[in-house]
Design an enzyme around this catalytic site. Structure first.
Site, PDB file in Angstrom:
ATOM      1  N   LYS A 298       3.569   7.009  16.369  1.00 37.98           N
ATOM      2  CA  LYS A 298       3.338   5.572  16.539  1.00 37.98           C
ATOM      3  C   LYS A 298       4.588   4.738  16.283  1.00 37.98           C
ATOM      4  O   LYS A 298       4.817   3.745  16.979  1.00 37.98           O
ATOM      5  CB  LYS A 298       2.199   5.098  15.650  1.00 37.98           C
ATOM      6  CG  LYS A 298       2.500   5.044  14.169  1.00 37.98           C
ATOM      7  CD  LYS A 298       1.319   4.518  13.393  1.00 37.98           C
ATOM      8  CE  LYS A 298       1.613   4.485  11.904  1.00 37.98           C
ATOM      9  NZ  LYS A 298       2.660   3.522  11.542  1.00 37.98           N
ATOM     10  N   THR A 299       5.424   5.143  15.306  1.00 38.47           N
ATOM     11  CA  THR A 299       6.640   4.371  15.036  1.00 38.47           C
ATOM     12  C   THR A 299       7.565   4.416  16.243  1.00 38.47           C
ATOM     13  O   THR A 299       8.203   3.416  16.593  1.00 38.47           O
ATOM     14  CB  THR A 299       7.360   4.917  13.788  1.00 38.47           C
ATOM     15  OG1 THR A 299       6.455   4.910  12.685  1.00 38.47           O
ATOM     16  CG2 THR A 299       8.574   4.078  13.445  1.00 38.47           C
TER      17      THR A 299
ATOM     18  N   ASP B 225       1.312  -3.246  12.762  1.00 40.50           N
ATOM     19  CA  ASP B 225       1.214  -1.816  12.461  1.00 40.50           C
ATOM     20  C   ASP B 225       0.135  -1.587  11.405  1.00 40.50           C
ATOM     21  O   ASP B 225      -0.176  -2.484  10.621  1.00 40.50           O
ATOM     22  CB  ASP B 225       2.573  -1.327  11.955  1.00 40.50           C
ATOM     23  CG  ASP B 225       2.644   0.182  11.834  1.00 40.50           C
ATOM     24  OD1 ASP B 225       1.806   0.873  12.451  1.00 40.50           O
ATOM     25  OD2 ASP B 225       3.537   0.676  11.128  1.00 40.50           O
ATOM     26  N   GLU B 226      -0.427  -0.390  11.377  1.00 38.34           N
ATOM     27  CA  GLU B 226      -1.460  -0.016  10.400  1.00 38.34           C
ATOM     28  C   GLU B 226      -2.587  -1.043  10.385  1.00 38.34           C
ATOM     29  O   GLU B 226      -3.041  -1.500   9.325  1.00 38.34           O
ATOM     30  CB  GLU B 226      -0.848   0.126   8.989  1.00 38.34           C
ATOM     31  CG  GLU B 226       0.286   1.123   8.881  1.00 38.34           C
ATOM     32  CD  GLU B 226      -0.180   2.579   8.919  1.00 38.34           C
ATOM     33  OE1 GLU B 226      -1.376   2.827   9.165  1.00 38.34           O
ATOM     34  OE2 GLU B 226       0.673   3.462   8.721  1.00 38.34           O
TER      35      GLU B 226
ATOM     36  N   GLN C 234      -7.938   6.822   9.578  1.00 36.94           N
ATOM     37  CA  GLN C 234      -7.064   6.817   8.403  1.00 36.94           C
ATOM     38  C   GLN C 234      -7.225   5.542   7.582  1.00 36.94           C
ATOM     39  O   GLN C 234      -6.332   5.159   6.825  1.00 36.94           O
ATOM     40  CB  GLN C 234      -5.606   6.996   8.828  1.00 36.94           C
ATOM     41  CG  GLN C 234      -5.324   8.334   9.489  1.00 36.94           C
ATOM     42  CD  GLN C 234      -3.848   8.542   9.770  1.00 36.94           C
ATOM     43  OE1 GLN C 234      -3.049   8.800   8.882  1.00 36.94           O
ATOM     44  NE2 GLN C 234      -3.482   8.427  11.045  1.00 36.94           N
TER      45      GLN C 234
ATOM     46  N   ARG D 108      -1.694  15.879   6.610  1.00 35.75           N
ATOM     47  CA  ARG D 108      -0.308  15.825   6.098  1.00 35.75           C
ATOM     48  C   ARG D 108       0.401  17.161   6.321  1.00 35.75           C
ATOM     49  O   ARG D 108       1.623  17.228   6.293  1.00 35.75           O
ATOM     50  CB  ARG D 108      -0.286  15.539   4.592  1.00 35.75           C
ATOM     51  CG  ARG D 108      -0.856  14.196   4.129  1.00 35.75           C
ATOM     52  CD  ARG D 108      -0.377  13.035   4.903  1.00 35.75           C
ATOM     53  NE  ARG D 108      -1.312  12.732   5.977  1.00 35.75           N
ATOM     54  CZ  ARG D 108      -1.032  11.930   7.009  1.00 35.75           C
ATOM     55  NH1 ARG D 108       0.160  11.401   7.132  1.00 35.75           N
ATOM     56  NH2 ARG D 108      -1.932  11.690   7.945  1.00 35.75           N
TER      57      ARG D 108
END
Length: 690
Positions: free
Chosen positions: A32-33, A226-227, A257, A626
């Site tokens: 996503k970044t 973002d997020e 998430q 993770r």
């Protein structure tokens, strides 16, 4: 020319969709970044003015990473012909709080504040609440109220965290409501705001002064968040106010998430986006670049049990990889030893360094047996959440002085340093000054400047007060200059701070007060290191002349707003990472162990009362995703509580993992060998392999 060929089809579609509302559902590890930074670069390449682009995230570290990556994609931007300032032509990539500071610095006078307001951090907020509690406490011997609990509840109430408030203790809620008006008045008297106020005051500004909102809307024509699944009610209102007319809003997030409901995050902001933007275009990013398909298939199967979610299915080109290993241990001590033996086996037999291995756990109390086992095995580890550099006494003292110089009416900062080093302003003297400030409804500094008040003090005490005020005024006078030739270096905050600390005698005070000379020198080095960063960190990138006072104010804003300072300290080198599941979001490790996956821990017992089982499942999902290559999950048959072993049961989430993806290792580790024996075994095996 920006090259989009490296993006996969869905990433490229997300980057090229620039008009109207867009929801990018970015699953764990889907890049996503990379998408966000390419989108910003694409907007710039399409000729959209940098000043019209706003990207909002939750941490300064994330914002800086975005800035760096954007300007690697488009490294050279022509200077603005109007300003001649390249920085002025950069898009605004910042946190919610930083954005609100920018807006309030320009418009807060409309709300009756002065533009030089200070931002209280948690320590200063607690100081203000303690001061109020000491004033309003009534019956001697009554149960003391925890200021931290009051502050936490006040924050959640202000941000619309109704779920958290529902389950709060009734007496605590009553006290919080009673204190709230006193707390807000205390901050207002000091021309101070706290973190929550930054957003709430901006919303109030927009509501009461539409012309200010119009200015911001005209400036920020393309907005990215973002997020987005982590936004709370106030943050949603802020973004909606800015974008509801031009509709150019791109939000990036993953409802799977969303794990911060306990602090006010509203997953509905993402799930119900069509209610506010019916024309929204939804783009899913499902190709994962982090994990093996075994890990992803397990994560997909787990999260499907949450009914209210946006469907997505993660997949990878990294192959299947090893199965997930499930361990059952007799108790937490055996769990610690067993996981450490696994870590050491991987290091000594397969060459896996400590830094590539992490142990995740649900609650902080779980770290003790893990740390004990690591220490006994002489395994270096890094526990996330140690003391922050900025929480050290000498640093807090210095920052309090700086805040007092910027705004001497900041009572919390002034009271911290009024008699540091000792200058005759005793506790009883300061207490009298505080009472006088209450009586006159003004700051302590205003009282110290008032001769009709100070005349009532003994002559020596009055002289001490006057000397302190004169010292602060001299320091403020130097700061107010655009250039400061008397400081030895024009416009240098570092030169000003060096002179300030010398005049203050703080280094001498540290050497006098510390029994250990090495500890004193360590504290002095901490301050000297901070002083050298003053000029570097105080550049805010805006055009126009800046006095030292302006630059110091910018520096203090950055310090207060940056909640990730600890993570930016020197790294731990080759060390195993110990970290809570809540803290690990956004991170990745080649080899992950999740400890204590038991009913009552994960999911937590509280979730059954609060009805948050779905969020607990998302928390486990975050932990699973993770892992890049291998994943180990462990649980105990019993745990020690209040000195006695209490039976434990496996988490119900474990039954949701596909059995064909899990390999049980119970019989091998129920009775783990001792650490020393383990070292001998590894030594023999290594020698044999060699």
């Amino acid at each position: 020319m920006l090259n989009l060929a490296s993006l996969n089809p869905q990433q490229r579609l997300a980057v090229e969709t620039i008009d109207g509302p867009v929801l990018i559902l970015a699953g764990a590890g889907t890049g996503k970044t990379r998408v966000i930074t390419h989108l910003v670069a694409h907007l710039l390449e399409r000729g959209i003015a940098a000043g019209n682009i706003l990207g909002v995230t939750f941490t300064n570290k994330a914002a800086r990473e975005m800035q760096e990556r954007v300007f690697k994609l488009i490294p050279r931007r022509p200077k603005s012909s109007a300003t001649g300032n390249a920085r002025a032509d950069r898009p605004t990539l910042c946190t919610f709080h930083s954005l609100c500071v920018r807006i309030l610095r320009q418009h807060i006078d409309k709300l009756g504040y002065k533009p030089n307001f200070v931002i209280y951090d948690e320590s200063e907020q607690l100081g203000a609440i303690k001061k109020i509690l000491s004033r309003i406490s009534t019956s001697p011997g009554s149960e003391k109220t925890d200021p931290a609990a009051i502050l936490s509840l006040l924050s959640r109430l202000k941000n619309g965290g109704e779920r958290a408030a529902i389950f709060a203790d009734e007496s605590l809620k009553a006290m919080a409501e009673h204190i709230r008006s006193h707390y807000e008045s205390a901050l207002r008297a000091c021309n101070a705001v706290d973190f929550d106020d930054l957003i709430l005051l901006t919303l109030r500004l927009f509501d009461e002064h539409p012309e200010a909102l119009a200015v911001c809307r005209a400036k920020y024509r393309y907005v990215m968040v973002d997020e987005y699944q982590d936004t709370n009610a106030a943050q949603f209102q802020l973004i909606h106010a800015l974008t509801r007319e031009h509709r150019n809003l791109c939000v990036v997030g993953d409802d799977d998430q969303s794990i911060y409901g306990w602090r006010g995050a509203e997953i509905a902001n993402l799930l119900d986006m069509e209610k506010h933007y019916p024309e929204v275009k939804v783009i899913k990013l499902e190709q994962n670049y982090r994990s093996t398909n075994t890990i992803l298939s397990a994560a997909n199967a787990l999260i499907k049990h949450n009914v209210r979610r946006r469907a997505k299915k993660l997949w990878s080109q990294k192959g299947d990889g090893p199965k997930i290993t499930l361990h059952t241990f007799s108790d937490e001590e055996a769990e610690g030893r067993g996981l450490v033996e696994q870590i050491e086996f991987a290091r000594q037999m397969r060459g896996v360094p400590w830094a590539q291995q992490a142990i995740l756990f649900r609650t902080n109390i779980q770290s003790r047996p893990l740390e004990t086992a690591l220490r006994q095995a002489s395994v270096r580890y890094h526990l996330i959440g140690g003391q922050s550099f900025f929480d050290r006494r000498e640093v807090r003292d210095f920052l309090a002085y700086l805040k007092t110089c910027v705004n001497p009416h900041d009572d919390v900062s002034l009271l911290r340093i009024a008699n540091v080093p000792a200058r005759g302003l005793s506790d009883s003297t300061m207490e009298r000054l505080v009472h006088a400030s209450h009586d006159r409804n003004c700051s302590v500094y205003a009282v110290m400047q008032n001769p009709t008040v100070t005349i009532s003090f003994p002559g020596k005490t009055r002289e001490c007060i006057e000397r302190f005020v004169a010292f602060i005024e001299r320091a403020r006078g130097a700061l107010a200059l655009s250039e400061a030739p008397t400081l030895g270096s024009a416009s240098s905050l570092q030169a000003w701070a060096d002179r300030f600390l010398d005049d203050l005698g703080y280094y001498a005070e540290l050497r006098r007060s510390e029994k250990n000379p090495e500890a004193a020198e360590s504290r002095i080095r901490n301050l000297q290191d901070l002083v050298t960063t003053l000029d570097r960190q105080s550049e805010d990138g805006t055009e126009g002349p800046h006095s030292l006072l302006d630059r110091l104010q910018t520096f203090l804003e950055q310090i207060t707003l940056d909640s990730e300072r600890e993570a930016e300290d020197d790294g731990p080198g080759d060390a195993v990472t110990l970290i809570t599941v809540h803290s690990c979001k956004g991170l990745e490790f080649p080899h992950v162990s999740i400890a204590g996956v038991e009913d009552g821990l994960l999911p937590h017992t509280r979730s059954k009362v609060e009805g948050t089982l779905d969020e607990e499942r998302r928390l486990f999902y975050v932990a699973v995703t993770r892992a890049m290559h291998s994943l180990t999950i462990s649980h105990c048959a019993a745990r020690r509580k209040y000195g006695s072993l209490t039976p434990c049961h496996p988490s119900p989430f474990l039954s949701e993992l596909p059995p064909e993806l899990v390999e049980h290792a119970d019989e091998q580790v129920k009775k783990p060998v001792s650490v020393e024996a383990g070292k001998n075994i590894f030594s023999v095996m290594r020698d044999t392999v060699g």
